[in-house]
Design an enzyme around this catalytic site. Structure first.
Site, mmCIF file in Angstrom:
data_model
loop_
_atom_site.group_PDB
_atom_site.id
_atom_site.type_symbol
_atom_site.label_atom_id
_atom_site.label_comp_id
_atom_site.label_asym_id
_atom_site.label_seq_id
_atom_site.Cartn_x
_atom_site.Cartn_y
_atom_site.Cartn_z
ATOM 1 N N ASP A 232 -11.377 10.212 -4.984
ATOM 2 C CA ASP A 232 -12.629 11.534 -5.272
ATOM 3 C C ASP A 232 -12.108 12.244 -5.684
ATOM 4 O O ASP A 232 -13.400 13.674 -5.497
ATOM 5 C CB ASP A 232 -12.848 11.208 -3.126
ATOM 6 C CG ASP A 232 -11.653 12.578 -2.713
ATOM 7 O OD1 ASP A 232 -10.575 12.245 -3.097
ATOM 8 O OD2 ASP A 232 -11.756 13.311 -1.842
ATOM 9 N N LYS B 70 -5.081 21.849 -7.369
ATOM 10 C CA LYS B 70 -4.766 23.016 -8.728
ATOM 11 C C LYS B 70 -3.992 23.000 -9.509
ATOM 12 O O LYS B 70 -2.627 21.836 -10.264
ATOM 13 C CB LYS B 70 -3.437 24.366 -7.960
ATOM 14 C CG LYS B 70 -4.321 24.548 -6.588
ATOM 15 C CD LYS B 70 -3.582 25.631 -6.049
ATOM 16 C CE LYS B 70 -4.349 26.679 -4.370
ATOM 17 N NZ LYS B 70 -3.414 27.115 -3.830
ATOM 18 N N ASP C 7 10.524 7.338 0.244
ATOM 19 C CA ASP C 7 9.886 7.643 -1.179
ATOM 20 C C ASP C 7 9.100 6.723 -1.846
ATOM 21 O O ASP C 7 10.015 5.598 -2.198
ATOM 22 C CB ASP C 7 10.247 8.953 -2.235
ATOM 23 C CG ASP C 7 9.865 9.321 -3.204
ATOM 24 O OD1 ASP C 7 8.611 9.042 -3.335
ATOM 25 O OD2 ASP C 7 10.085 10.307 -4.223
ATOM 26 N N GLU D 120 0.999 -1.381 0.149
ATOM 27 C CA GLU D 120 0.202 -0.294 -0.010
ATOM 28 C C GLU D 120 0.944 1.128 -0.112
ATOM 29 O O GLU D 120 2.154 0.835 0.678
ATOM 30 C CB GLU D 120 -0.801 -0.279 1.244
ATOM 31 C CG GLU D 120 -1.749 1.622 0.963
ATOM 32 C CD GLU D 120 -3.367 1.428 1.597
ATOM 33 O OE1 GLU D 120 -3.529 0.849 3.114
ATOM 34 O OE2 GLU D 120 -3.455 2.402 1.727
ATOM 35 N N THR E 39 -10.957 4.859 3.949
ATOM 36 C CA THR E 39 -10.006 5.386 4.467
ATOM 37 C C THR E 39 -10.979 6.289 5.303
ATOM 38 O O THR E 39 -11.857 7.279 5.282
ATOM 39 C CB THR E 39 -9.096 5.250 3.272
ATOM 40 O OG1 THR E 39 -9.073 7.028 2.975
ATOM 41 C CG2 THR E 39 -8.261 4.299 2.691
ATOM 42 N N LYS E 40 -9.336 7.124 5.521
ATOM 43 C CA LYS E 40 -9.756 8.751 5.965
ATOM 44 C C LYS E 40 -9.904 9.692 5.389
ATOM 45 O O LYS E 40 -11.253 10.693 6.299
ATOM 46 C CB LYS E 40 -8.585 8.925 7.202
ATOM 47 C CG LYS E 40 -8.279 8.580 8.736
ATOM 48 C CD LYS E 40 -8.513 9.211 9.792
ATOM 49 C CE LYS E 40 -9.311 8.079 11.309
ATOM 50 N NZ LYS E 40 -8.243 7.234 11.487
ATOM 51 N N PHE E 41 -9.417 9.298 4.386
ATOM 52 C CA PHE E 41 -9.463 10.580 3.167
ATOM 53 C C PHE E 41 -10.784 10.752 2.883
ATOM 54 O O PHE E 41 -11.967 11.171 2.159
ATOM 55 C CB PHE E 41 -8.155 10.600 2.011
ATOM 56 C CG PHE E 41 -7.133 11.655 2.792
ATOM 57 C CD1 PHE E 41 -6.283 10.962 3.848
ATOM 58 C CD2 PHE E 41 -7.612 13.095 2.051
ATOM 59 C CE1 PHE E 41 -5.650 12.373 4.491
ATOM 60 C CE2 PHE E 41 -6.163 13.479 2.938
ATOM 61 C CZ PHE E 41 -5.060 13.832 4.017
ATOM 62 N N GLU E 42 -11.270 9.039 2.575
ATOM 63 C CA GLU E 42 -12.426 9.171 2.129
ATOM 64 C C GLU E 42 -13.194 9.506 2.853
ATOM 65 O O GLU E 42 -15.232 10.083 1.961
ATOM 66 C CB GLU E 42 -13.020 7.498 1.291
ATOM 67 C CG GLU E 42 -14.466 7.160 1.061
ATOM 68 C CD GLU E 42 -14.435 5.267 0.932
ATOM 69 O OE1 GLU E 42 -13.110 4.813 1.003
ATOM 70 O OE2 GLU E 42 -14.869 5.269 -0.357
ATOM 71 N N ASP F 155 -2.721 11.883 -2.694
ATOM 72 C CA ASP F 155 -2.762 13.556 -3.029
ATOM 73 C C ASP F 155 -3.391 13.998 -4.370
ATOM 74 O O ASP F 155 -2.723 13.792 -4.942
ATOM 75 C CB ASP F 155 -1.362 14.324 -2.494
ATOM 76 C CG ASP F 155 -0.721 14.302 -0.938
ATOM 77 O OD1 ASP F 155 -1.814 13.815 -0.283
ATOM 78 O OD2 ASP F 155 -0.396 13.112 -1.157
HETATM 79 C C1 LIG Z 1 -4.741 12.033 0.417
HETATM 80 S S1 LIG Z 1 -2.936 11.350 1.445
HETATM 81 C C2 LIG Z 1 -4.137 9.696 1.965
HETATM 82 C C3 LIG Z 1 -3.706 8.462 2.992
HETATM 83 C C4 LIG Z 1 -5.004 7.091 2.979
HETATM 84 N N1 LIG Z 1 -4.783 6.249 1.524
HETATM 85 C C5 LIG Z 1 -6.330 7.547 3.254
HETATM 86 O O1 LIG Z 1 -7.299 7.901 1.971
HETATM 87 O O2 LIG Z 1 -6.798 7.541 3.987
HETATM 88 C C6 LIG Z 1 -2.140 10.984 0.940
HETATM 89 C C7 LIG Z 1 -1.245 9.849 1.762
HETATM 90 O O3 LIG Z 1 -0.176 10.077 0.438
HETATM 91 C C8 LIG Z 1 2.011 9.815 1.260
HETATM 92 N N2 LIG Z 1 2.394 10.347 -0.044
HETATM 93 C C9 LIG Z 1 2.389 10.996 -1.144
HETATM 94 N N3 LIG Z 1 3.164 10.494 -1.812
HETATM 95 C C10 LIG Z 1 3.993 9.758 -1.269
HETATM 96 C C11 LIG Z 1 5.533 9.195 -1.753
HETATM 97 N N4 LIG Z 1 5.903 9.489 -2.847
HETATM 98 N N5 LIG Z 1 5.626 8.216 -0.908
HETATM 99 C C12 LIG Z 1 5.229 7.676 0.080
HETATM 100 N N6 LIG Z 1 4.060 8.470 0.433
HETATM 101 C C13 LIG Z 1 3.338 9.035 -0.273
HETATM 102 C C14 LIG Z 1 1.294 11.499 1.909
HETATM 103 O O4 LIG Z 1 1.866 11.787 3.027
HETATM 104 C C15 LIG Z 1 -0.214 11.642 2.625
HETATM 105 O O5 LIG Z 1 -0.104 11.050 3.999
#
Ligand SMILES: C[S@@+](CC[C@H](N)C(=O)[O-])C[C@H]1O[C@@H](n2cnc3c(N)ncnc32)[C@H](O)[C@@H]1O
Length: 219
Positions: free
Chosen positions: A162, A130, A103, A51, A198-201, A126
């Site tokens: 979303d 924009k 990363d 994941e 998920t939290k973001f959903e 994410d």
């Molecule tokens: C909008 S959040 C969604 C989190 C979770 N999947 C949810 O649905 O609640 C996106 C997450 O991806 C992580 N993320 C973004 N780019 C990443 C990368 N290149 N490597 C690791 N994590 C990354 C961010 O730190 C962030 O916590």
């Protein structure tokens, strides 16, 4: 210059998360250059699921507890989220999860052998809404290329977002990609089976956002 799909958010780290980060780090967190194979990390040959961007980790915990027959790696750069997941892993005595805080692009392109993964999940990446930021979106062709190499043939890529604009961009890129077949036949998938909320959903639902799922199989 490589473009990052994230900015390091500091967020607030709770006392519990701080404790988990210091006490449980060595038990669950991989070295940044760990080789992403079940044999190297878990010492077995169970299917390896990944994941990417697990946020607070609740979905990863739910998947791993429901499927002890699989191994799971979660990648996340957000420290409070990592701390939260580590304390859950300890609380529920979960043994089939390890965490990388590097990363995801580097983990996949530099430390994941060909065909090492059986499934990949990217839930609510994410959205970078924009226009001038859209180049930061994770799901773009270079990332799909490294995912295609990391997934074994028939391995499955599961995506949900979303943000309609991002969803349509994902669909266009995946339909054009030579290494992926759409498991829905064409267009978006119905809700991915057993995809945890998920939290973001939850946040998106409160804001009145729709959700788009995509499921593709490695050719
Ligand atoms: C909008 S959040 C969604 C989190 C979770 N999947 C949810 O649905 O609640 C996106 C997450 O991806 C992580 N993320 C973004 N780019 C990443 C990368 N290149 N490597 C690791 N994590 C990354 C961010 O730190 C962030 O916590």
């Amino acid at each position: 210059m490589t473009i990052r799909s994230f900015v390091r958010r500091s967020g607030r780290t709770t006392q519990g998360q701080k404790r988990a980060l210091s006490q449980l780090w060595d038990r669950y967190v991989l070295q940044p250059d760990a080789k992403m194979t079940a044999a190297a990390i878990f010492g077995d040959d169970k299917p390896l699921h990944l994941e990417i961007g697990f946020g607070m980790g609740d979905a990863l915990l739910e998947m791993a507890r429901a499927h002890p027959e699989n191994n799971y790696i979660g990648i996340e750069v957000y420290q409070p989220g990592v701390g939260h997941l580590l304390s859950l892993l300890e609380k529920y005595e979960v043994e089939n999860v390890r965490v990388s805080t590097a990363d995801a692009m580097q983990v996949l392109s530099m430390h994941t052998p060909l065909s090492a993964l059986d499934a990949v999940y990217v839930y609510f990446p994410d959205p970078w809404p924009k226009k001038r930021h859209q180049k930061r979106r994770m799901i773009q062709t270079p990332f799909l290329n490294v995912l295609a190499k990391a997934l074994r043939p028939d391995g499955v890529l599961n995506l949900a977002t979303d943000w309609e604009h991002y969803a349509r961009q994902m669909l266009t890129l995946l339909e054009a990609h030579p290494d992926f077949d759409n498991l829905a036949g064409s267009g978006f998938s119905s809700r991915i089976p057993q995809r945890p909320l998920t939290k973001f959903e939850q946040r998106g639902i409160k804001l009145g956002h729709g959700v788009w799922d995509l499921r593709y199989q490695r050719r």
